[in-house]
Design a protein around this motif. Structure first.
Motif, short mmCIF file in Angstrom:
data_model
loop_
_atom_site.label_atom_id
_atom_site.label_comp_id
_atom_site.label_asym_id
_atom_site.label_seq_id
_atom_site.Cartn_x
_atom_site.Cartn_y
_atom_site.Cartn_z
N THR A 1 0.80 -1.23 0.00
CA THR A 1 0.00 0.00 0.00
C THR A 1 0.83 1.28 0.00
O THR A 1 0.26 2.36 -0.12
CB THR A 1 -0.93 0.04 1.23
OG1 THR A 1 -0.11 -0.02 2.42
CG2 THR A 1 -1.92 -1.11 1.21
N CYS A 2 2.16 1.17 0.17
CA CYS A 2 2.96 2.39 0.28
C CYS A 2 4.39 2.16 -0.16
O CYS A 2 4.78 1.05 -0.52
CB CYS A 2 2.94 2.88 1.73
SG CYS A 2 3.76 1.75 2.89
N GLY A 3 5.17 3.23 -0.11
CA GLY A 3 6.58 3.15 -0.51
C GLY A 3 7.39 2.20 0.36
O GLY A 3 8.31 1.54 -0.12
N HIS A 4 7.05 2.13 1.65
CA HIS A 4 7.75 1.19 2.53
C HIS A 4 7.51 -0.24 2.07
O HIS A 4 8.42 -1.08 2.10
CB HIS A 4 7.29 1.36 3.98
CG HIS A 4 7.83 0.30 4.88
ND1 HIS A 4 9.15 0.25 5.27
CD2 HIS A 4 7.23 -0.78 5.45
CE1 HIS A 4 9.33 -0.82 6.02
NE2 HIS A 4 8.18 -1.46 6.15
N CYS A 5 6.29 -0.53 1.65
CA CYS A 5 5.95 -1.87 1.13
C CYS A 5 6.83 -2.21 -0.06
O CYS A 5 7.39 -3.31 -0.15
CB CYS A 5 4.49 -1.91 0.69
SG CYS A 5 3.28 -1.52 1.95
N VAL A 6 6.96 -1.26 -0.97
CA VAL A 6 7.78 -1.45 -2.17
C VAL A 6 9.22 -1.74 -1.77
O VAL A 6 9.85 -2.66 -2.28
CB VAL A 6 7.69 -0.21 -3.09
CG1 VAL A 6 8.72 -0.30 -4.21
CG2 VAL A 6 6.29 -0.07 -3.64
N SER A 7 9.74 -0.96 -0.82
CA SER A 7 11.13 -1.14 -0.37
C SER A 7 11.33 -2.51 0.26
O SER A 7 12.35 -3.18 0.01
CB SER A 7 11.50 -0.06 0.65
OG SER A 7 11.48 1.20 0.04
N ALA A 8 10.38 -2.94 1.09
CA ALA A 8 10.51 -4.23 1.77
C ALA A 8 10.51 -5.39 0.79
O ALA A 8 11.36 -6.28 0.86
CB ALA A 8 9.38 -4.39 2.79
N VAL A 9 9.58 -5.37 -0.15
CA VAL A 9 9.49 -6.44 -1.16
C VAL A 9 10.74 -6.42 -2.04
O VAL A 9 11.34 -7.46 -2.31
CB VAL A 9 8.21 -6.31 -2.00
CG1 VAL A 9 8.23 -7.25 -3.19
CG2 VAL A 9 6.98 -6.60 -1.13
N SER A 10 11.14 -5.23 -2.47
CA SER A 10 12.33 -5.11 -3.33
C SER A 10 13.57 -5.66 -2.64
O SER A 10 14.36 -6.39 -3.25
CB SER A 10 12.56 -3.65 -3.72
OG SER A 10 11.50 -3.17 -4.50
N ALA A 11 13.77 -5.30 -1.37
CA ALA A 11 14.95 -5.74 -0.65
C ALA A 11 14.99 -7.26 -0.49
O ALA A 11 16.04 -7.89 -0.69
CB ALA A 11 15.00 -5.07 0.73
N GLU A 12 13.85 -7.86 -0.13
CA GLU A 12 13.82 -9.31 0.05
C GLU A 12 14.07 -10.05 -1.26
O GLU A 12 14.82 -11.03 -1.30
CB GLU A 12 12.48 -9.75 0.65
CG GLU A 12 12.31 -9.35 2.10
CD GLU A 12 13.28 -10.02 3.06
OE1 GLU A 12 13.77 -11.12 2.77
OE2 GLU A 12 13.53 -9.42 4.12
N LEU A 13 13.46 -9.58 -2.34
CA LEU A 13 13.65 -10.24 -3.63
C LEU A 13 15.07 -10.03 -4.16
O LEU A 13 15.66 -10.94 -4.75
CB LEU A 13 12.61 -9.76 -4.64
CG LEU A 13 11.19 -10.24 -4.38
CD1 LEU A 13 10.21 -9.56 -5.32
CD2 LEU A 13 11.09 -11.76 -4.49
N ALA A 14 15.62 -8.84 -3.96
CA ALA A 14 16.97 -8.55 -4.43
C ALA A 14 18.02 -9.42 -3.74
O ALA A 14 19.10 -9.67 -4.28
CB ALA A 14 17.29 -7.07 -4.22
N ALA A 15 17.69 -9.92 -2.54
CA ALA A 15 18.62 -10.76 -1.79
C ALA A 15 18.69 -12.19 -2.31
O ALA A 15 19.59 -12.94 -1.94
CB ALA A 15 18.24 -10.76 -0.31
N LEU A 16 17.75 -12.58 -3.18
CA LEU A 16 17.77 -13.93 -3.73
C LEU A 16 18.95 -14.10 -4.69
O LEU A 16 19.30 -13.18 -5.44
CB LEU A 16 16.47 -14.22 -4.49
CG LEU A 16 15.20 -14.30 -3.66
CD1 LEU A 16 13.99 -14.50 -4.57
CD2 LEU A 16 15.28 -15.41 -2.63
N ASP A 17 19.55 -15.28 -4.67
CA ASP A 17 20.68 -15.57 -5.56
C ASP A 17 20.30 -15.39 -7.02
O ASP A 17 19.25 -15.90 -7.46
CB ASP A 17 21.18 -17.00 -5.37
CG ASP A 17 21.98 -17.17 -4.09
OD1 ASP A 17 22.45 -16.16 -3.54
OD2 ASP A 17 22.12 -18.32 -3.64
N GLY A 18 21.11 -14.66 -7.76
CA GLY A 18 20.90 -14.49 -9.19
C GLY A 18 20.06 -13.30 -9.57
O GLY A 18 20.00 -12.93 -10.74
N VAL A 19 19.38 -12.65 -8.61
CA VAL A 19 18.54 -11.50 -8.93
C VAL A 19 19.42 -10.28 -9.17
O VAL A 19 20.28 -9.95 -8.36
CB VAL A 19 17.52 -11.22 -7.80
CG1 VAL A 19 16.78 -9.91 -8.05
CG2 VAL A 19 16.52 -12.37 -7.71
N THR A 20 19.19 -9.62 -10.32
CA THR A 20 19.99 -8.45 -10.67
C THR A 20 19.20 -7.15 -10.61
O THR A 20 19.77 -6.08 -10.49
CB THR A 20 20.58 -8.60 -12.09
OG1 THR A 20 19.52 -8.82 -13.01
CG2 THR A 20 21.55 -9.78 -12.15
#
Length: 68
Positions: free
Chosen positions: A11-30
């Motif tokens: 619902t907000c920018g914090h949500c975007v940041s949280a999802v982005s950070a978790e996904l970016a931490a996955l192996d191979g994600v650029t």
């Protein structure tokens, strides 16, 4: 490789940041791009991602991955 996902509950920018950070931490994600309005998440990776890993990352951020 570019893969699109649908994430529910953001619902907000914090949500975007949280999802982005978790996904970016996955192996191979650029790169991770999140469209807050639509809930669409585009993930660029070196190879195919395990859907279970993506689901776990989104869950860790506090949101739900919607089945495609």
């Amino acid at each position: 490789m570019i893969t699109n996902y649908q994430v529910k509950g953001m619902t907000c920018g914090h949500c975007v940041s949280a999802v982005s950070a978790e996904l970016a931490a996955l192996d191979g994600v650029t790169e991770v791009q999140v469209d807050l309005a639509s809930g669409r998440v585009t993930v660029t990776s070196a190879g195919p991602l395990d859907t279970g890993d993506v689901r776990a990352a989104v869950d860790e951020a506090g949101y739900d991955l919607v089945e495609a």
